[in-house]
Design a protein around this motif. Structure first.
Motif, PDB file in Angstrom:
ATOM      1  N   LEU A  37      -2.633  -4.125  -6.194  1.00 34.86           N
ATOM      2  CA  LEU A  37      -2.166  -2.762  -5.916  1.00 34.86           C
ATOM      3  C   LEU A  37      -0.729  -2.579  -6.424  1.00 34.86           C
ATOM      4  CD1 LEU A  37      -3.475  -2.197  -2.258  1.00 34.86           C
ATOM      5  CD2 LEU A  37      -4.635  -1.768  -4.441  1.00 34.86           C
TER       6      LEU A  37
ATOM      7  N   LEU B  35      -4.945   3.167 -10.041  1.00 31.56           N
ATOM      8  CA  LEU B  35      -4.944   2.824  -8.614  1.00 31.56           C
ATOM      9  C   LEU B  35      -4.676   1.342  -8.369  1.00 31.56           C
ATOM     10  CD1 LEU B  35      -7.980   4.924  -7.263  1.00 31.56           C
ATOM     11  CD2 LEU B  35      -5.561   5.534  -7.310  1.00 31.56           C
TER      12      LEU B  35
ATOM     13  N   LEU C  46      -2.722   4.841  -2.462  1.00 35.43           N
ATOM     14  CA  LEU C  46      -2.694   3.506  -3.051  1.00 35.43           C
ATOM     15  C   LEU C  46      -1.429   3.228  -3.860  1.00 35.43           C
ATOM     16  CD1 LEU C  46      -5.894   3.848  -2.486  1.00 35.43           C
ATOM     17  CD2 LEU C  46      -6.063   1.982  -4.130  1.00 35.43           C
TER      18      LEU C  46
END
Ligand code: ZN
Length: 469
Positions: free
Chosen positions: A177, A209, A451
């Motif tokens: 992430l 993302l 995210l």
């Protein structure tokens, strides 16, 4: 040059990245600018640094640092994309997965393969083949594209009709992430309904993302036989009926149904093209049909039926691998269109029942603006995916916008898509609203904000973070 190098290493983020990853993993200055920006492009990478991590931990560390510094990051795979998804600006950091290129495991009983995301697609295909198995994803860029890029764009290609898109071939994955958190979702099973299917967040989202670092791929048994044929058809309606007929007759083995419109067929079977026409050039439509796992007799019986009911006008069945490759070479010889450059290329998606009227409308709109133009049409018709290659004699921004409008606008009324398989990137960003509602795009923004709250991952691609007013 030395001054520029210094200027780059003076950058605080670059300094932190070098300290965390080692100089060997952080490329700056001329070394970055010498790298090609894409397989189909003539420009080079513009970025303040290009990272080449060797491990997931290094990707994690890099994103942690970039996140803390609000530094934008663009992931790089094989750079074969067609929509500008991996393009960087001078202020970006590019992160190439090229060193994470190992196949970690192949399990022929479970029919799975664990790979790092920098492995070239063709390497995966060959490794599966060595075990008597198959990884069905196949596309023209197979020798350069990486599985990480395939996953991030949800690549389609030549066998979607039978095996689905990349999304259908990924059982699990590992992604990092924006803040450096490693999400390990390396599921090995076909079925797993224990909550949200998180891997889908990273498939087809173009590195916006998270950055995919590893994946578990689903392999299939390699079909023992394969039948390939080429037919000519004289009416659009019969194309759709022939597709249905072959699907029914071949008991689920139909794996490709590639249609070429007459102008594309002539282009690839007339000199200076190398290809020779296997069937005369007088018909409006040609289809390359492939059935994996079907024997020749079943295919011939299905063809005989199609003849009898006048669905097809002419046909050839390949007798050798060399003939099979020749037919595919016709289908893949899109480069012939470069003679008409500058070109505008499209990969639209729409229901088969809408295709004929849609193409008439596109050509009508084009002819309202241009006395002369070319619109070469071909595509994976079995998937409802058409490729249009348009030439209007000039390639300025104004022409681009005009041609794009001619192609995209008519999709709105028939609920078609501006992108069947290439993604959105920057190229189709202005037209996303034709295929997605305002609420859908708003939900995409919410996911992005959740995210990647600092908006550092592949910024400016697919959609803008703020709704434009
Ligand atoms: Zn395609």
């Amino acid at each position: 040059m030395a001054i520029i190098e210094e200027e780059f290493t003076d950058d605080r983020v670059i300094g932190e990245l070098i300290e965390a990853l080692g100089e060997d993993c952080v490329m700056v200055g001329a070394a970055v600018r010498e790298r090609s920006a894409g397989v189909w492009r003539s420009d080079t990478v513009q970025a303040k640094a290009l990272l080449r991590p060797r491990t997931t931990e290094q990707v994690s560390r890099a994103l942690e640092i970039c996140s803390a510094n609000r530094q934008s990051v663009v992931a790089h795979g094989g750079l074969t994309g067609l929509v500008g998804s991996a393009i960087t600006s001078p202020g970006d950091v590019a992160l190439s997965l090229e060193r994470m290129n190992s196949i970690e495991e192949i399990n022929s009983l479970d029919r799975t393969m664990v790979v790092q995301s920098g492995v070239i697609l063709q390497t995966i295909q060959e490794a599966a083949d060595d075990q008597g198995l198959m990884f069905p994803l196949d596309l023209g860029g197979r020798g350069s594209c990486t599985i990480g890029g395939n996953i991030s764009t949800n690549a389609g290609g030549n066998r979607v009709l039978r095996y689905g898109m990349t999304r259908d071939m990924v059982l699990g994955l590992e992604a990092v992430l924006a803040d450096g958190t490693v999400i390990s979702s390396m599921n090995q099973m076909i079925k797993n309904n224990a909550g949200y299917d998180l891997k889908q967040l990273f498939i087809g989202t173009e590195g916006s993302l998270g950055i995919v670092t590893r994946a578990v791929l689903r392999l299939r048994e390699k079909p023992e036989s394969q039948a390939t044929l080429f037919v000519a058809i004289d009416e659009f309606k019969k194309l759709a009926l022939f597709l249905k007929h072959m699907d029914v007759s071949l008991g689920g083995t139909l794996s490709a149904f590639e249609v070429m419109w007459n102008n594309f067929y002539r282009l690839v079977t007339t000199e200076p093209a190398q290809g020779k026409p296997p069937i005369s050039q007088e018909y409006p439509y040609y289809v390359l049909v492939e059935a994996m796992g079907s024997d020749a007799s079943a295919v011939e019986a299905a063809l005989a039926d199609a003849y009898e009911s006048e669905l097809i006008a002419d046909a050839v069945v390949t007798q050798s691998e060399a003939q099979r490759l020749q037919l595919w070479a016709l289908r893949d010889d899109v480069e012939q269109a470069f003679r008409y450059a500058p070109l505008f290329t499209f990969d639209v998606s729409l229901r088969i029942s809408c295709m004929e009227a849609y193409l008439d409308e596109v050509n009508e709109r084009l002819s309202a603006h241009y006395a002369e133009f070319q619109n070469f049409i071909f595509g994976h018709m079995g998937d409802g995916n058409l490729h249009l290659v348009v030439s209007v004699g000039q390639g300025g921004d104004e022409d681009r916008e005009r041609v794009e409008t001619c192609v995209y606008e008519p999709l709105a009324a028939i609920a078609g898509s501006v992108s069947a398989e290439h993604g959105v990137g920057t190229e189709k960003k202005p037209y996303l609203g034709i295929s997605r509602s305002a609420d859908e795009i708003q939900l995409m923004r919410k996911l992005k904000a959740a995210l990647d709250p600092n908006g550092i991952l592949n910024p400016g691609k697919i959609f803008d973070l703020e709704e434009s007013t």
